[in-house]
Every structure is written in structure tokens, then in C-alpha cells.
Design a protein around this motif. Sequence first.
Motif, PDB file in Angstrom:
ATOM      1  N   ASP A 109      -0.839  13.848  -9.082  1.00 19.30           N
ATOM      2  CA  ASP A 109      -2.211  13.514  -8.648  1.00 19.30           C
ATOM      3  C   ASP A 109      -2.316  12.035  -8.265  1.00 19.30           C
ATOM      4  O   ASP A 109      -2.949  11.695  -7.256  1.00 19.30           O
ATOM      5  CB  ASP A 109      -3.210  13.830  -9.762  1.00 19.30           C
ATOM      6  CG  ASP A 109      -3.392  15.323  -9.988  1.00 19.30           C
ATOM      7  OD1 ASP A 109      -3.000  16.106  -9.100  1.00 19.30           O
ATOM      8  OD2 ASP A 109      -3.911  15.703 -11.061  1.00 19.30           O
ATOM      9  N   VAL A 110      -1.708  11.167  -9.072  1.00 17.58           N
ATOM     10  CA  VAL A 110      -1.754   9.726  -8.791  1.00 17.58           C
ATOM     11  C   VAL A 110      -1.053   9.417  -7.469  1.00 17.58           C
ATOM     12  O   VAL A 110      -1.560   8.655  -6.631  1.00 17.58           O
ATOM     13  CB  VAL A 110      -1.101   8.921  -9.941  1.00 17.58           C
ATOM     14  CG1 VAL A 110      -0.948   7.445  -9.550  1.00 17.58           C
ATOM     15  CG2 VAL A 110      -1.935   9.051 -11.208  1.00 17.58           C
ATOM     16  N   THR A 136       6.773  15.062  -4.538  1.00 21.74           N
ATOM     17  CA  THR A 136       5.914  14.243  -3.677  1.00 21.74           C
ATOM     18  C   THR A 136       6.669  13.509  -2.581  1.00 21.74           C
ATOM     19  O   THR A 136       6.076  13.111  -1.573  1.00 21.74           O
ATOM     20  CB  THR A 136       5.161  13.195  -4.512  1.00 21.74           C
ATOM     21  OG1 THR A 136       6.114  12.309  -5.131  1.00 21.74           O
ATOM     22  CG2 THR A 136       4.326  13.865  -5.593  1.00 21.74           C
ATOM     23  N   GLU A 139      -0.501  11.456  -4.951  1.00 20.05           N
ATOM     24  CA  GLU A 139      -1.230  12.031  -3.817  1.00 20.05           C
ATOM     25  C   GLU A 139      -2.456  11.205  -3.439  1.00 20.05           C
ATOM     26  O   GLU A 139      -2.960  11.308  -2.315  1.00 20.05           O
ATOM     27  CB  GLU A 139      -1.634  13.481  -4.128  1.00 20.05           C
ATOM     28  CG  GLU A 139      -0.428  14.426  -4.136  1.00 20.05           C
ATOM     29  CD  GLU A 139      -0.807  15.861  -4.437  1.00 20.05           C
ATOM     30  OE1 GLU A 139      -1.956  16.080  -4.935  1.00 20.05           O
ATOM     31  OE2 GLU A 139       0.016  16.760  -4.195  1.00 20.05           O
ATOM     32  N   ARG A 140      -2.927  10.364  -4.367  1.00 17.18           N
ATOM     33  CA  ARG A 140      -4.026   9.450  -4.048  1.00 17.18           C
ATOM     34  C   ARG A 140      -3.512   8.168  -3.395  1.00 17.18           C
ATOM     35  O   ARG A 140      -4.293   7.264  -3.071  1.00 17.18           O
ATOM     36  CB  ARG A 140      -4.804   9.094  -5.322  1.00 17.18           C
ATOM     37  CG  ARG A 140      -5.556  10.260  -5.945  1.00 17.18           C
ATOM     38  CD  ARG A 140      -6.638   9.763  -6.908  1.00 17.18           C
ATOM     39  NE  ARG A 140      -6.103   8.975  -7.999  1.00 17.18           N
ATOM     40  CZ  ARG A 140      -5.764   9.470  -9.196  1.00 17.18           C
ATOM     41  NH1 ARG A 140      -5.910  10.767  -9.430  1.00 17.18           N
ATOM     42  NH2 ARG A 140      -5.299   8.682 -10.147  1.00 17.18           N
ATOM     43  N   GLY A 141      -2.191   8.068  -3.239  1.00 16.30           N
ATOM     44  CA  GLY A 141      -1.613   6.899  -2.602  1.00 16.30           C
ATOM     45  C   GLY A 141      -1.482   5.709  -3.519  1.00 16.30           C
ATOM     46  O   GLY A 141      -1.404   4.559  -3.063  1.00 16.30           O
ATOM     47  N   GLU A 142      -1.384   5.962  -4.840  1.00 21.39           N
ATOM     48  CA  GLU A 142      -1.355   4.882  -5.821  1.00 21.39           C
ATOM     49  C   GLU A 142       0.027   4.732  -6.461  1.00 21.39           C
ATOM     50  O   GLU A 142       0.961   5.473  -6.137  1.00 21.39           O
ATOM     51  CB  GLU A 142      -2.420   5.138  -6.891  1.00 21.39           C
ATOM     52  CG  GLU A 142      -3.837   5.220  -6.318  1.00 21.39           C
ATOM     53  CD  GLU A 142      -4.863   5.636  -7.362  1.00 21.39           C
ATOM     54  OE1 GLU A 142      -4.464   5.850  -8.536  1.00 21.39           O
ATOM     55  OE2 GLU A 142      -6.044   5.758  -7.009  1.00 21.39           O
ATOM     56  N   SER A 180      -0.332  14.965 -13.730  1.00 16.68           N
ATOM     57  CA  SER A 180      -1.038  13.690 -13.614  1.00 16.68           C
ATOM     58  C   SER A 180      -0.315  12.754 -12.658  1.00 16.68           C
ATOM     59  O   SER A 180      -0.939  12.079 -11.833  1.00 16.68           O
ATOM     60  CB  SER A 180      -1.167  13.028 -14.987  1.00 16.68           C
ATOM     61  OG  SER A 180      -1.932  13.822 -15.869  1.00 16.68           O
ATOM     62  N   GLU A 202       0.852  -1.197   0.000  1.00 15.65           N
ATOM     63  CA  GLU A 202       0.000   0.000   0.000  1.00 15.65           C
ATOM     64  C   GLU A 202       0.881   1.238   0.000  1.00 15.65           C
ATOM     65  O   GLU A 202       2.082   1.166   0.238  1.00 15.65           O
ATOM     66  CB  GLU A 202      -0.922   0.001   1.215  1.00 15.65           C
ATOM     67  CG  GLU A 202      -0.194  -0.054   2.542  1.00 15.65           C
ATOM     68  CD  GLU A 202      -1.139  -0.103   3.726  1.00 15.65           C
ATOM     69  OE1 GLU A 202      -0.701   0.239   4.837  1.00 15.65           O
ATOM     70  OE2 GLU A 202      -2.312  -0.480   3.541  1.00 15.65           O
ATOM     71  N   THR A 228      -0.865   3.215 -12.811  1.00 18.83           N
ATOM     72  CA  THR A 228      -1.369   4.196 -13.759  1.00 18.83           C
ATOM     73  C   THR A 228      -0.226   4.753 -14.597  1.00 18.83           C
ATOM     74  O   THR A 228       0.718   5.340 -14.069  1.00 18.83           O
ATOM     75  CB  THR A 228      -2.078   5.360 -13.048  1.00 18.83           C
ATOM     76  OG1 THR A 228      -3.185   4.851 -12.307  1.00 18.83           O
ATOM     77  CG2 THR A 228      -2.588   6.392 -14.053  1.00 18.83           C
ATOM     78  N   PRO A 257       1.939   5.199  -1.914  1.00 22.22           N
ATOM     79  CA  PRO A 257       2.382   5.630  -3.247  1.00 22.22           C
ATOM     80  C   PRO A 257       3.810   5.211  -3.575  1.00 22.22           C
ATOM     81  O   PRO A 257       4.643   5.044  -2.680  1.00 22.22           O
ATOM     82  CB  PRO A 257       2.268   7.153  -3.154  1.00 22.22           C
ATOM     83  CG  PRO A 257       2.551   7.447  -1.710  1.00 22.22           C
ATOM     84  CD  PRO A 257       1.917   6.312  -0.948  1.00 22.22           C
TER      85      PRO A 257
END
Length: 263
Positions: free
Chosen positions: A101-102, A138, A104-107, A98, A26, A53, A28
Motif C-alpha cells: 500500500d505504501v 510492486t 503504491e502511494r509512491g512513498e 501495508s 520522488e 513509513t 516509491p
Amino acid sequence: MKFSIGGSLKLAFRPWVEGLENIPAEGPAILASNHLSFSDSFFLPAVLDRKVTFIAKAEYFTSPGVKGKLTAAFFKGVGQLPVDRSGARGAGEAAIKSGIDVIERGELFGIYPEGTRSPDGRLYRGKPGGLARVALATGAPVIPVAMIDTEKIQPPGKVVPKLMRPGIRIGKPLDFSRYHGMDGDRFILRSVTDEVMYEIMKLSGQEYVDIYATAAKRQIADAEKAAAKSEKAEKAEQAGKAAPVESTESTEKAGPAAADTDK
């Protein structure tokens, strides 16, 4: 759809993987990979339990007709993110935003530091804009990844892939938190990018070339044009040498007649 596509790819090609334990369960992370084939963005997500992504040009998602809708659905299903490439710096800035953003969503965010596919299977110099800026903005760890033999499955220009086993090597995460917030320093960006490319080179075993892949593609294209021009000139020269030459005998016969005509 991701699982159905991933399952089909694993069943058909049976990719081998090393270093899966380096992917966090789990949180980023940035997956920085070499780029040998169009299929790289499909094989890597297929072997992971987590969604990855990648970015893709927006045209893949906006083409009209049934084919366009199917293409868009496919790219969305394998975790591709549309990026508008309009404007002089549109592609780069959109990709960076992009990626942030990915993260920061933890992905997981996948990126190819070379910026384009290798034209000859070698590893080229990484571009410092995208990868390093996302990492430093990040603080996310960077995980080097090496795709193995994917260019043999689907070389550029080939539509139907060849059934064979590709490989994927995943390295240990690289921590660049010491440079957090220094994404405006071009020397730091270069240093981070070079460190990542060195790790990818060790994983892939590729020969490293210290120029950008885009420049290499231009050189190859120029060389092909020069070779084609030389071949054309050579054929024209050979055709000129092969042209029929009037014989001495026919010239002698024509001589008196020509003289009579003059009189």
C-alpha cells in the motif's frame, strides 16, 4: 511532528550520513536496513527530507490512558504504521499488505529483513517473506541501508539513551524488476533477500551469521539459562561442603551415654 522530532534528534545526536544522493527525490522505494536498536526507525527518517513509513505492532497505537495516547502520537509522528499481529501468519501478511500500500502511494517503505533486532551487533540472515515479496509484487527498487553504532546509544533494556553520534550509510538502489510478479517462487525470494543482505553487510561492516536472529536469541537465552542452572548447582554443592561436621571428640563423649540409654 515528524520535522520537530527529526530536528531534535539531529540536534542532540548529530548523526553522520553517507549516500543521501541514493534516495530518490520522488517515487516509491524500499529502504532495507539492518536492525541494531529500537531507535533505528527514528534516526533514518530524521536525516531524510521524505517521509519513511515503517511498520510497528498495533499495541503501540491502542494502549489506554494518557501514556498510551502519547505513545500512539509519537509513533504516528515518526511515520510508524500499526500492524495487527493476530493470527499465525497475521504479522507477516499484514506487513506485506501495508508495504505494498505504501509503495503504491509512491512513498518510501522501511523494513528490517532480519525481522528483529540483532542480539549481539552481528548481521543475521534475512527473512525472505516481507522484503522480497513487496519488492517483487510492486517492482519498486530496494535501497540497502546500514545503521552504525545505534546499539551503543540505546542497548536493549535501556530507557535513557547515551549521547553519541550514530552513522547511516545508504547504498545504491537495487533493481529486481526482472523478477516482477515472481513473488510466489521461494527460490527467487531467497535469492533477492540474500543479495540485499550482502549489500547491507558491505555497508555496515558487520560480521554475517547465516542463521535467523530469532534463532540466535533462543540460543543465547538457552545458554543463559544453562549457565544460571550450573551456577545454582555449584553454589548448592559448595554450601553442602561448608556444612558443619560433628567432631570425633563429641561423638566419643556421646557414645557411652547412648550405650547407657540403651540399657
